[in-house]
Design an enzyme around this catalytic site. Structure first.
Site, PDB file in Angstrom:
ATOM      1  N   THR A   1     -27.975 -32.238  19.646  1.00 19.81           N
ATOM      2  CA  THR A   1     -28.305 -32.861  20.928  1.00 19.81           C
ATOM      3  C   THR A   1     -29.550 -32.241  21.564  1.00 19.81           C
ATOM      4  O   THR A   1     -29.859 -31.060  21.317  1.00 19.81           O
ATOM      5  CB  THR A   1     -27.099 -32.679  21.894  1.00 19.81           C
ATOM      6  N   ASP A   2     -30.223 -33.006  22.427  1.00 20.54           N
ATOM      7  CA  ASP A   2     -31.386 -32.454  23.143  1.00 20.54           C
ATOM      8  C   ASP A   2     -30.954 -31.387  24.152  1.00 20.54           C
ATOM      9  O   ASP A   2     -31.780 -30.629  24.648  1.00 20.54           O
ATOM     10  CB  ASP A   2     -32.195 -33.564  23.836  1.00 20.54           C
ATOM     11  N   GLU A   3     -29.637 -31.335  24.441  1.00 17.30           N
ATOM     12  CA  GLU A   3     -29.179 -30.355  25.441  1.00 17.30           C
ATOM     13  C   GLU A   3     -29.361 -28.912  24.963  1.00 17.30           C
ATOM     14  O   GLU A   3     -29.308 -27.990  25.767  1.00 17.30           O
ATOM     15  CB  GLU A   3     -27.712 -30.620  25.808  1.00 17.30           C
TER      16      GLU A   3
ATOM     17  N   TYR B   1     -20.823 -26.362  26.391  1.00 14.08           N
ATOM     18  CA  TYR B   1     -21.018 -27.408  25.369  1.00 14.08           C
ATOM     19  C   TYR B   1     -22.343 -27.203  24.637  1.00 14.08           C
ATOM     20  O   TYR B   1     -22.373 -27.078  23.410  1.00 14.08           O
ATOM     21  CB  TYR B   1     -20.985 -28.807  26.008  1.00 14.08           C
TER      22      TYR B   1
ATOM     23  N   LYS C   1     -23.223 -26.146  20.688  1.00 15.89           N
ATOM     24  CA  LYS C   1     -24.029 -26.966  19.768  1.00 15.89           C
ATOM     25  C   LYS C   1     -25.233 -26.169  19.258  1.00 15.89           C
ATOM     26  O   LYS C   1     -25.595 -26.267  18.088  1.00 15.89           O
ATOM     27  CB  LYS C   1     -24.509 -28.246  20.465  1.00 15.89           C
TER      28      LYS C   1
END
Ligand code: NAD
Length: 343
Positions: free
Chosen positions: A129-131, A157, A161
Site C-alpha cells: 500500500t502507499d500508506e 496497519y 505492511k
C-alpha cells in the site's frame, strides 16, 4: 511459463482479492486459480459464488499463519505463482488491536515465503500500500511518493505492511526468492467491505443515516478503480522484474469530504447528513503516488475515470443490497456502534 500457470491468490474472499480472482479467470482461461482465505470478518464466501463451479477455480479455507497447513497445500498443489492479498486491512481496527495485524500481515507473509522457498516458485508477489510511505503535507501538491521514498509509517496497519515489505525484500536478496512488490493507492469498486469510506457512505446515505467524516474531512487520498489495480498486478506478474517495487496510482486525488458530497449528489441526499466526528488518531493528511515507473516500464495506465468508476460502484451497491445488508447485520453492527457510537 505462462501456459497453464497455477496461481495461489491469498485473501481472495476479500475486496481486491476477489476482484483479482474474477479478472484472472476471465483474462487467462488457461490458468488455475486457487483462493486461499481464512474467512475473517472481511472475507465473504458469497462474494465468490459465481466462480465456485468454474473448473479452473478452487477455494481453500486456510490461515496464512498456519505453517503446517500452508506447506501441505504447497506440496499438494505445487503452485507457480503466489499473490498475497491476505491481510488485516482496516486502519481503525489496527488502532484498537494491533496484534492481529502483526501476526497476519508480517508472520503470515513470512510463512508464505518460507513455503515458496521450500517448494519452489516462479514468483511471489506482495500486494502492499502507499500508506507505507507515511503522509505528505496538504500545501505541497508538487510532492509524490516514488518507489525509493523512505518508508515512514503512521499506523499499526501501515507499519505491519511496511515490515512485510522489508521482509519480502530480504527474502529476495538473501534467498534469491523471485519477489515483486506493488504499492497501490486507495481502491474503490464492487465488493468492498462496508467499513471503508466509499461503501460506508453509500449504504448509510441510502438508509438516510448520518455520514461520519473524520475531522475536517480535508484528508486527501488518491483513488483507483479496483480493476485497474488488478490489471497492474497481472502486468507485474508477466513482465515485472524480480526484486522490484512498483507504485500503482490513478493521479486522482480527492479530499474525503468531497467524495462524501459526491455520493450525496449521486444519491440525491442532503449534505445535512454529514457529521464531523473526532479525527482518527495519527490521521495521515495526504497520500499521492507517482506511477511513472509502471507506466514507463510496463505500459500500465488506469483506464477507468473516477466519474465513471464511482457511478458504476454506486450502481453496484444499489443492485447488490443483499450482499452488504447481510454483512452490516450482526457482528459488524456491534463493531460500528463501538467505533462511532450508537445510531
Ligand atoms: P480486505 O480486508 O477486504 O480482505 C482481506 C482478505 O484477507 C479477507 O478475505 C480475509 O478473510 C483474508 N485474511 C485476513 N487474514 C487472513 C489470514 N490470516 N489468513 C488467510 N486469509 C486472511 O482487504 P482489501 O481491501 O481487499 O486489501 C487486500 C490487500 O491489498 C491488503 O494486503 C491491503 O493491505 C492491500 N491494499 C488495499 C488497498 C485498499 O484500498 N483497500 C490499497 C492498497 C493496498
Amino acid at each position: 511459463w505462462r501456459i497453464n500457470m497455477k496461481v495461489i491468490v491469498t485473501g481472495g474472499a476479500g475486496f481486491i482479492g476477489s476482484n483479482f480472482v474474477f479478472y484472472m479467470l476471465k483474462k487467462h482461461p488457461d490458468y488455475e486459480i486457487i483462493c486461499l482465505d481464512s474467512l475473517t470478518y472481511a472475507g465473504n464466501l458469497s462474494t465468490l459464488k459465481d466462480v465456485m463451479d468454474n473448473p479452473n477455480f478452487k477455494f481453500v479455507k486456510l490461515d496464512i499463519r498456519d505453517r503446517e497447513g500452508v506447506y501441505k497445500l504447497f506440496e499438494e498443489e505445487k503452485p507457480d505463482v503466489v499473490v498475497n492479498f491476505a491481510a488485516e486491512s482496516h486502519v481503525d481496527r489496527s488502532i484498537e488491536n494491533p496484534e492481529i495485524f502483526l501476526e497476519t500481515n508480517i508472520i503470515g507473509t513470512s510463512v508464505l515465503m518460507d513455503a515458496c522457498r521450500k517448494y519452489g516458485i516462479k514468483r511471489f508477489h506482495q500486494v502492499s500500500t502507499d500508506e507505507v510511505y507515511g503522509d505528505l503535507p496538504l500545501d505541497r501538491p508538487d510532492l509524490f511518493f516514488h518507489e525509493d521514498t523512505p518508508l515512514h509509517t503512521s499506523s499499526p496497519y501501515s507499519s505491519s505492511k511496511a515490515s512485510a515489505d522489508l521482509l519480502v525484500g530480504a527474502y529476495g536478496r538473501t534467498f534469491n526468492l523471485p519477489v515483486t512488490i506493488s504499492r497501490c493507492s486507495n481502491n474503490y469498486g464492487p465488493y468492498q467491505f462496508p467499513e471503508k469510506l466509499i461503501p460506508l457512505m453509500i449504504q448509510r446515505a441510502l438508509n438516510n443515516e448520518k455520514l461520519p467524516v473524520y475531522g475536517d474531512g480535508k484528508n486527501v487520498r488518491d483513488w483507483l478503480y479496483v480493476e485497474d489495480h488488478c490489471k497492474a498486478i497481472d502486468l507485474i506478474l508477466e513482465n515485472g522484474k524480480p526484486g522490484e517495487v512498483y507504485n500503482i496510482g490513478g493521479h486522482n486525488e480527492m479530499a474525503n469530504i468531497d467524495i462524501v458530497k459526491l455520493i450525496c449528489d449521486y444519491l440525491d441526499k442532503p449534505y445535512s447528513l454529514i457529521e464531523h466526528v473526532t479525527d482518527r488518531k495519527g490521521h495521515d493528511r495526504r497520500y499521492a503516488i507517482d506511477p511513472e515507473k509502471i507506466h514507463n516500464e510496463l505500459g500500465w495506465l488506469p483506464e477507468t475515470m473516477f466519474k465513471d468508476g464511482i457511478k458504476k460502484t454506486i450502481q453496484w451497491y444499489l443492485d447488490n443490497k443483499d450482499w452488504w445488508e447481510n454483512i452490516i447485520s450482526g457482528d459488524y453492527q456491534n463493531y460500528y456502534d463501538e467505533m462511532y457510537g450508537k445510531k
